[in-house]
Design a protein around this motif. Structure first.
Motif, PDB file in Angstrom:
ATOM      1  N   PHE A   3       0.837  -1.191   0.000  1.00  0.00           N
ATOM      2  CA  PHE A   3       0.000   0.000   0.000  1.00  0.00           C
ATOM      3  C   PHE A   3       0.872   1.239   0.000  1.00  0.00           C
ATOM      4  N   GLU A   4       0.266   2.369  -0.365  1.00  0.00           N
ATOM      5  CA  GLU A   4       0.939   3.654  -0.231  1.00  0.00           C
ATOM      6  C   GLU A   4       0.114   4.497   0.727  1.00  0.00           C
ATOM      7  N   ALA A   5       0.778   5.417   1.430  1.00  0.00           N
ATOM      8  CA  ALA A   5       0.078   6.197   2.445  1.00  0.00           C
ATOM      9  C   ALA A   5       0.675   7.580   2.598  1.00  0.00           C
ATOM     10  N   VAL A   6      -0.177   8.494   3.016  1.00  0.00           N
ATOM     11  CA  VAL A   6       0.227   9.816   3.468  1.00  0.00           C
ATOM     12  C   VAL A   6      -0.241   9.890   4.910  1.00  0.00           C
ATOM     13  N   VAL A   7       0.692  10.142   5.818  1.00  0.00           N
ATOM     14  CA  VAL A   7       0.367  10.153   7.240  1.00  0.00           C
ATOM     15  C   VAL A   7       0.713  11.523   7.821  1.00  0.00           C
ATOM     16  N   LEU A   8      -0.242  12.110   8.499  1.00  0.00           N
ATOM     17  CA  LEU A   8      -0.042  13.372   9.204  1.00  0.00           C
ATOM     18  C   LEU A   8      -0.193  13.090  10.694  1.00  0.00           C
ATOM     19  N   TRP A  17      -2.146  12.099  18.049  1.00  0.00           N
ATOM     20  CA  TRP A  17      -3.175  12.193  17.025  1.00  0.00           C
ATOM     21  C   TRP A  17      -2.556  11.968  15.659  1.00  0.00           C
ATOM     22  N   GLN A  18      -3.242  11.206  14.821  1.00  0.00           N
ATOM     23  CA  GLN A  18      -2.704  10.858  13.506  1.00  0.00           C
ATOM     24  C   GLN A  18      -3.854  10.706  12.518  1.00  0.00           C
ATOM     25  N   LEU A  19      -3.633  11.162  11.291  1.00  0.00           N
ATOM     26  CA  LEU A  19      -4.593  11.020  10.198  1.00  0.00           C
ATOM     27  C   LEU A  19      -3.849  10.373   9.042  1.00  0.00           C
ATOM     28  N   GLU A  20      -4.363   9.245   8.569  1.00  0.00           N
ATOM     29  CA  GLU A  20      -3.673   8.495   7.521  1.00  0.00           C
ATOM     30  C   GLU A  20      -4.601   8.298   6.325  1.00  0.00           C
ATOM     31  N   PHE A  21      -4.067   8.618   5.148  1.00  0.00           N
ATOM     32  CA  PHE A  21      -4.740   8.364   3.879  1.00  0.00           C
ATOM     33  C   PHE A  21      -3.961   7.239   3.222  1.00  0.00           C
ATOM     34  N   GLN A  22      -4.616   6.147   2.862  1.00  0.00           N
ATOM     35  CA  GLN A  22      -3.883   5.043   2.255  1.00  0.00           C
ATOM     36  C   GLN A  22      -4.693   4.353   1.164  1.00  0.00           C
ATOM     37  N   ARG A  23      -3.974   3.647   0.308  1.00  0.00           N
ATOM     38  CA  ARG A  23      -4.583   2.927  -0.794  1.00  0.00           C
ATOM     39  C   ARG A  23      -3.760   1.681  -1.069  1.00  0.00           C
ATOM     40  N   SER A  24      -4.452   0.577  -1.267  1.00  0.00           N
ATOM     41  CA  SER A  24      -3.798  -0.673  -1.639  1.00  0.00           C
ATOM     42  C   SER A  24      -3.241  -0.530  -3.051  1.00  0.00           C
ATOM     43  N   LEU A  25      -2.042  -1.051  -3.260  1.00  0.00           N
ATOM     44  CA  LEU A  25      -1.445  -0.990  -4.590  1.00  0.00           C
ATOM     45  C   LEU A  25      -2.060  -2.011  -5.533  1.00  0.00           C
ATOM     46  N   THR A  42      -7.757   6.610   7.978  1.00  0.00           N
ATOM     47  CA  THR A  42      -7.650   5.938   9.270  1.00  0.00           C
ATOM     48  C   THR A  42      -7.232   6.955  10.333  1.00  0.00           C
ATOM     49  N   LEU A  43      -7.808   6.829  11.502  1.00  0.00           N
ATOM     50  CA  LEU A  43      -7.455   7.680  12.636  1.00  0.00           C
ATOM     51  C   LEU A  43      -6.661   6.891  13.667  1.00  0.00           C
ATOM     52  N   THR A  44      -6.080   7.583  14.603  1.00  0.00           N
ATOM     53  CA  THR A  44      -5.264   6.972  15.649  1.00  0.00           C
ATOM     54  C   THR A  44      -6.016   5.905  16.425  1.00  0.00           C
ATOM     55  N   GLU A  81     -16.412  18.167   8.606  1.00  0.00           N
ATOM     56  CA  GLU A  81     -15.277  18.985   8.205  1.00  0.00           C
ATOM     57  C   GLU A  81     -14.177  18.914   9.253  1.00  0.00           C
ATOM     58  N   LEU A  82     -12.956  18.817   8.752  1.00  0.00           N
ATOM     59  CA  LEU A  82     -11.787  18.736   9.625  1.00  0.00           C
ATOM     60  C   LEU A  82     -10.737  19.685   9.068  1.00  0.00           C
ATOM     61  N   GLU A  83     -10.210  20.537   9.927  1.00  0.00           N
ATOM     62  CA  GLU A  83      -9.169  21.462   9.488  1.00  0.00           C
ATOM     63  C   GLU A  83      -7.941  21.288  10.374  1.00  0.00           C
ATOM     64  N   LEU A  84      -6.803  21.066   9.716  1.00  0.00           N
ATOM     65  CA  LEU A  84      -5.547  20.864  10.421  1.00  0.00           C
ATOM     66  C   LEU A  84      -4.562  21.955  10.063  1.00  0.00           C
ATOM     67  N   SER A  85      -3.838  22.450  11.057  1.00  0.00           N
ATOM     68  CA  SER A  85      -2.732  23.375  10.795  1.00  0.00           C
ATOM     69  C   SER A  85      -1.520  22.549  10.404  1.00  0.00           C
ATOM     70  N   LEU A  86      -0.800  23.027   9.389  1.00  0.00           N
ATOM     71  CA  LEU A  86       0.375  22.316   8.902  1.00  0.00           C
ATOM     72  C   LEU A  86       1.627  23.130   9.187  1.00  0.00           C
ATOM     73  N   ASP A  87       2.619  22.507   9.761  1.00  0.00           N
ATOM     74  CA  ASP A  87       3.911  23.143   9.984  1.00  0.00           C
ATOM     75  C   ASP A  87       4.876  22.576   8.950  1.00  0.00           C
ATOM     76  N   LEU A  88       4.674  22.984   7.685  1.00  0.00           N
ATOM     77  CA  LEU A  88       5.440  22.439   6.573  1.00  0.00           C
ATOM     78  C   LEU A  88       6.019  23.566   5.734  1.00  0.00           C
ATOM     79  N   ASP A  89       7.211  23.345   5.184  1.00  0.00           N
ATOM     80  CA  ASP A  89       7.763  24.314   4.248  1.00  0.00           C
ATOM     81  C   ASP A  89       7.164  24.065   2.864  1.00  0.00           C
ATOM     82  N   ALA A  90       7.492  24.902   1.894  1.00  0.00           N
ATOM     83  CA  ALA A  90       6.893  24.805   0.557  1.00  0.00           C
ATOM     84  C   ALA A  90       7.157  23.458  -0.104  1.00  0.00           C
ATOM     85  N   ASP A  91       8.363  22.912   0.044  1.00  0.00           N
ATOM     86  CA  ASP A  91       8.666  21.605  -0.547  1.00  0.00           C
ATOM     87  C   ASP A  91       7.837  20.497   0.098  1.00  0.00           C
TER      88      ASP A  91
END
Length: 114
Positions: A3-8, A17-25, A42-44, A81-91
């Motif tokens: 699978f592939e995932a994006v985890v915040l 606290w964790q929010l995961e977006f995933q998909r089976s390959l 998926t949540l924590t 609706e869910l809104e998360l603050s992101l502490d991320l740079d542009a990249d």
């Protein structure tokens, strides 16, 4: 792992606290028959919902996600609706969007991603 995932998460180690977006390959026929051939969120706490998003918006240091009503209920969310603050740079923001596009992009009914 198949699978592939994006985890915040709220922190690097032992997130509270964790929010995961995933998909089976390679979902098999049984996954598809059970409604698990789509991406999932998926949540924590272990709650999981498949194909449950209406939209996701990444802008100005935040991620705004809108769930379909039944998806929000499956995840035990009080609001669709869910809104998360992101502490991320542009990249990192670019990588987040790229990852979400990859996870959602092969779905037959992907959420709107801006």
């Amino acid at each position: 792992m198949g699978f592939e995932a994006v985890v915040l998460a709220d922190q690097d180690l032992a997130p509270a606290w964790q929010l995961e977006f995933q998909r089976s390959l390679d979902p098999d026929e049984q996954d598809v028959a059970l409604g698990m051939g789509s991406y999932c969120v998926t949540l924590t706490n272990g709650a999981c919902a498949y194909g449950c998003l209406s939209s996701a918006l990444v802008e100005e240091g935040r991620l705004h996600v809108v769930f379909m009503e039944d998806g929000a209920q499956k995840l035990g969310l009080e609001s669709p609706e869910l809104e998360l603050s992101l502490d991320l740079d542009a990249d990192q923001v670019h990588e987040l969007v790229r990852g979400l596009q990859s996870v959602f992009g092969r779905d037959s009914n992907p959420p709107v991603l801006n």
